[in-house]
Design a protein around this motif. Sequence first.
Motif, PDB file in Angstrom:
ATOM      1  N   CYS A  52       0.830  -1.200   0.000  1.00 55.71           N
ATOM      2  CA  CYS A  52       0.000   0.000   0.000  1.00 55.71           C
ATOM      3  C   CYS A  52       0.867   1.253   0.000  1.00 55.71           C
ATOM      4  CB  CYS A  52      -0.925   0.003   1.214  1.00 55.71           C
ATOM      5  SG  CYS A  52      -2.285  -1.177   1.098  1.00 55.71           S
ATOM      6  N   SER A  53       1.902   1.251   0.807  1.00 56.76           N
ATOM      7  CA  SER A  53       2.823   2.380   0.847  1.00 56.76           C
ATOM      8  C   SER A  53       3.498   2.572  -0.505  1.00 56.76           C
ATOM      9  CB  SER A  53       3.877   2.144   1.939  1.00 56.76           C
ATOM     10  OG  SER A  53       4.706   3.274   2.109  1.00 56.76           O
ATOM     11  N   ASN A  54       3.889   1.469  -1.117  1.00 62.09           N
ATOM     12  CA  ASN A  54       4.541   1.515  -2.421  1.00 62.09           C
ATOM     13  C   ASN A  54       3.619   2.096  -3.488  1.00 62.09           C
ATOM     14  OD1 ASN A  54       4.899  -0.301  -5.170  1.00 62.09           O
ATOM     15  ND2 ASN A  54       6.849   0.400  -4.343  1.00 62.09           N
ATOM     16  N   LEU A  55       2.360   1.669  -3.485  1.00 59.49           N
ATOM     17  CA  LEU A  55       1.425   2.134  -4.501  1.00 59.49           C
ATOM     18  C   LEU A  55       1.031   3.595  -4.287  1.00 59.49           C
ATOM     19  CD1 LEU A  55      -0.754  -1.076  -4.833  1.00 59.49           C
ATOM     20  CD2 LEU A  55       0.836  -0.150  -6.518  1.00 59.49           C
ATOM     21  N   LEU A  56       0.948   4.028  -3.038  1.00 65.42           N
ATOM     22  CA  LEU A  56       0.708   5.443  -2.771  1.00 65.42           C
ATOM     23  C   LEU A  56       1.870   6.283  -3.295  1.00 65.42           C
ATOM     24  CD1 LEU A  56      -0.766   5.266   0.846  1.00 65.42           C
ATOM     25  CD2 LEU A  56      -1.966   6.048  -1.205  1.00 65.42           C
ATOM     26  N   TYR A  57       3.080   5.780  -3.099  1.00 65.94           N
ATOM     27  CA  TYR A  57       4.264   6.478  -3.608  1.00 65.94           C
ATOM     28  C   TYR A  57       4.235   6.542  -5.133  1.00 65.94           C
ATOM     29  CZ  TYR A  57       9.054   6.792  -5.379  1.00 65.94           C
ATOM     30  OH  TYR A  57      10.172   7.128  -6.102  1.00 65.94           O
ATOM     31  N   ARG A  58       3.882   5.437  -5.772  1.00 64.23           N
ATOM     32  CA  ARG A  58       3.852   5.418  -7.238  1.00 64.23           C
ATOM     33  C   ARG A  58       2.812   6.393  -7.787  1.00 64.23           C
ATOM     34  NH1 ARG A  58       6.891   1.560  -9.589  1.00 64.23           N
ATOM     35  NH2 ARG A  58       7.710  -0.097  -8.255  1.00 64.23           N
ATOM     36  N   GLY A  59       1.681   6.487  -7.100  1.00 69.02           N
ATOM     37  CA  GLY A  59       0.672   7.451  -7.516  1.00 69.02           C
ATOM     38  C   GLY A  59       1.187   8.871  -7.389  1.00 69.02           C
ATOM     39  N   TRP A  60       1.864   9.159  -6.278  1.00 69.06           N
ATOM     40  CA  TRP A  60       2.448  10.492  -6.061  1.00 69.06           C
ATOM     41  C   TRP A  60       3.524  10.784  -7.103  1.00 69.06           C
ATOM     42  CZ3 TRP A  60       7.553  11.757  -4.993  1.00 69.06           C
ATOM     43  CH2 TRP A  60       7.793  13.083  -4.602  1.00 69.06           C
ATOM     44  N   LEU A  61       4.362   9.781  -7.396  1.00 69.48           N
ATOM     45  CA  LEU A  61       5.454   9.949  -8.346  1.00 69.48           C
ATOM     46  C   LEU A  61       4.916  10.289  -9.733  1.00 69.48           C
ATOM     47  CD1 LEU A  61       8.573   9.731  -8.422  1.00 69.48           C
ATOM     48  CD2 LEU A  61       8.283   7.359  -9.175  1.00 69.48           C
ATOM     49  N   THR A  62       3.822   9.634 -10.119  1.00 73.90           N
ATOM     50  CA  THR A  62       3.195   9.925 -11.408  1.00 73.90           C
ATOM     51  C   THR A  62       2.713  11.365 -11.474  1.00 73.90           C
ATOM     52  OG1 THR A  62       2.495   7.617 -11.679  1.00 73.90           O
ATOM     53  CG2 THR A  62       1.326   9.287 -12.970  1.00 73.90           C
ATOM     54  N   GLU A  63       2.114  11.835 -10.382  1.00 78.51           N
ATOM     55  CA  GLU A  63       1.644  13.225 -10.341  1.00 78.51           C
ATOM     56  C   GLU A  63       2.795  14.206 -10.449  1.00 78.51           C
ATOM     57  OE1 GLU A  63      -0.558  13.664  -6.771  1.00 78.51           O
ATOM     58  OE2 GLU A  63      -2.199  12.352  -7.410  1.00 78.51           O
ATOM     59  N   GLN A  64       3.920  13.885  -9.794  1.00 76.83           N
ATOM     60  CA  GLN A  64       5.083  14.769  -9.845  1.00 76.83           C
ATOM     61  C   GLN A  64       5.648  14.848 -11.260  1.00 76.83           C
ATOM     62  OE1 GLN A  64       6.139  16.598  -7.019  1.00 76.83           O
ATOM     63  NE2 GLN A  64       4.148  15.752  -6.434  1.00 76.83           N
ATOM     64  N   LYS A  65       5.703  13.708 -11.938  1.00 76.44           N
ATOM     65  CA  LYS A  65       6.224  13.692 -13.306  1.00 76.44           C
ATOM     66  C   LYS A  65       5.311  14.479 -14.240  1.00 76.44           C
ATOM     67  CE  LYS A  65       8.754   9.330 -13.000  1.00 76.44           C
ATOM     68  NZ  LYS A  65       8.825   7.899 -13.448  1.00 76.44           N
TER      69      LYS A  65
END
Length: 323
Positions: A52-65
């Motif tokens: 869950c932590s990993n997927l939240l990070y991936r979602g955030w990372l996509t928004e940053q990109k």
Amino acid sequence: MSRRLLSFTGQGSVVSADRLQHWASNVSTFSDADLIHRFSQSLEQPATIAACSNLLYRGWLTEQKNGSENGSTYVVGHSLGELNALNASVNGLAFRCKDIMEIASFRNKLMVEATQRYLKERRIADGTFEMWVVTNPRSKGLRKELTALLQDDSFNSPVPGLTGIKLANDNAPNQCVITGITGDIIAFVKKCTIEKIRHKFTKLNNPFSIPFHNNDVLRPIQEPLYDFIWQTLKENGKQHFINETVENGIISNVDGRLTDQFHTAIEKFVLGSSNIVNFVDCFKTIASELELDEAYHFGPGASIGKIIERNLKNCDMSHTFVD
């Protein structure tokens, strides 16, 4: 250009069914229905927490990109959270979510087996390890105070054959976590009450009865855990990261120091899995070496992020909880 800190929560964090449903509905990285179903059946499993932590990070990372965000990034994780921090140090390219889940599960399996073996070798049939938070708002050096008490035989009288109560986490100047057999912990709390030592004790949920970060018990997990991580990288064709400098520096639990070599970060994660979490030292490094503008704390839950926010209250930075 901003300078940011990313933090990741560890084992013991709570994944609630309500939050899981929220993520499934609102975070694109939670679009896999089979994965969501698997999570909902195992909310306390370390694999679920880490994923869950990993997927939240991936979602955030996509928004940053998508927003073309620039700047410097540093990462830190608490205990198991250091696995996601390790991955984030190379922008999530070393491990897939599936890998994160498998490593978290394997680490937990090794810990359970090491604990059972430790008790069996000492012929302790009914021993159960517990974890308790110890706080004292007035203390500015609780770790030192607790260490003195735990070295006093009148306070820390272990079950014959066992090593007694140990420090597991140094979370803040006024908060630590201890681990030990149930009878030892109860006796210790009672003795502190009798002696009018004003520490507050709170029992933590520990569904696997693991003495987290007790090196006397968990030292044997280090080699197989390292081998499993290395094999995972190799199978995915990502072994080249071993020889590379990370893009985002990682602050290690084991010594609180900033690391920029991926192989060193792996070694420290493995070593830290059976040694005390030196989070206070992490804060000292962050405050003294990094001039940060903002911090993003990845759930599930906000407990680790809140600890970081309180410990860095004198740093001029914003805190955002991604949960």
